[in-house]
Design a protein around this motif. Structure first.
Motif, PDB file in Angstrom:
ATOM      1  N   SER A  12       0.825  -1.206   0.000  1.00 21.39           N
ATOM      2  CA  SER A  12       0.000   0.000   0.000  1.00 21.39           C
ATOM      3  C   SER A  12       0.859   1.256   0.000  1.00 21.39           C
ATOM      4  O   SER A  12       0.567   2.226  -0.698  1.00 21.39           O
ATOM      5  N   GLN A  46     -11.180  -8.326  -2.633  1.00 18.48           N
ATOM      6  CA  GLN A  46     -12.172  -7.272  -2.825  1.00 18.48           C
ATOM      7  C   GLN A  46     -11.574  -5.870  -2.771  1.00 18.48           C
ATOM      8  O   GLN A  46     -12.247  -4.900  -3.074  1.00 18.48           O
ATOM      9  N   THR A  47     -10.291  -5.764  -2.402  1.00 19.33           N
ATOM     10  CA  THR A  47      -9.662  -4.442  -2.321  1.00 19.33           C
ATOM     11  C   THR A  47      -9.341  -3.910  -3.718  1.00 19.33           C
ATOM     12  O   THR A  47      -9.119  -4.672  -4.657  1.00 19.33           O
ATOM     13  N   ARG A  48      -9.320  -2.620  -3.826  1.00 20.65           N
ATOM     14  CA  ARG A  48      -8.987  -1.973  -5.105  1.00 20.65           C
ATOM     15  C   ARG A  48      -7.541  -2.272  -5.503  1.00 20.65           C
ATOM     16  O   ARG A  48      -7.241  -2.464  -6.677  1.00 20.65           O
ATOM     17  N   ARG A  51      -7.381  -5.616  -7.227  1.00 18.13           N
ATOM     18  CA  ARG A  51      -7.983  -5.594  -8.563  1.00 18.13           C
ATOM     19  C   ARG A  51      -7.113  -4.843  -9.561  1.00 18.13           C
ATOM     20  O   ARG A  51      -7.004  -5.244 -10.717  1.00 18.13           O
ATOM     21  N   VAL A  52      -6.479  -3.764  -9.126  1.00 18.17           N
ATOM     22  CA  VAL A  52      -5.668  -2.958 -10.038  1.00 18.17           C
ATOM     23  C   VAL A  52      -4.321  -3.609 -10.328  1.00 18.17           C
ATOM     24  O   VAL A  52      -3.881  -3.659 -11.474  1.00 18.17           O
TER      25      VAL A  52
END
Length: 113
Positions: A12, A46-48, A51-52
């Motif tokens: 992150s 499910q986190t962005r 997915r990215v």
């Protein structure tokens, strides 16, 4: 599970700081959560960030060619600064070899779709 959370935290931070690589830390998080907790594995998916950065690779074991070129551009940009500011010639050579190795791995080993 704690390694999964630490690597997710570092991944992150890597989104904001180009010095830290985001994708390897997120892959490590996915690996750890898959083996330690179904609940956190579902949460990670499910986190962005997931997915990215890694959803395509985790599902297809490949990276789109367009994304590879973006990755390569970022690597070359950061490594050129590092090579330019490195004080010792052996360090410069090592960074150049590392960049060539990353390029080879990205385009020759990881499949595209």
């Amino acid at each position: 599970m704690s390694v999964g959370f630490m690597s997710f935290g570092l991944g992150s931070i890597g989104v904001l700081l180009p010095v830290l690589p985001t994708t390897p830390f997120l892959l490590l998080s996915a690996f750890c959560f898959t083996r330690s907790s179904k609940r956190f594995d579902i949460w990670l998916r499910q986190t962005r960030l997931y997915r990215v950065y890694i959803a395509d690779y985790m599902e297809t074991r490949s990276i789109p060619m367009k994304r590879k070129w973006k990755i390569l551009l970022n690597i070359y940009l950061l490594m050129s600064f590092s090579i330019f500011f490195a004080p010792l010639l052996p360090v410069k050579i090592g960074l150049a070899v590392l960049t060539a190795g990353i390029t080879f791995y990205l385009f020759a080993i990881i499949p595209s779709y």
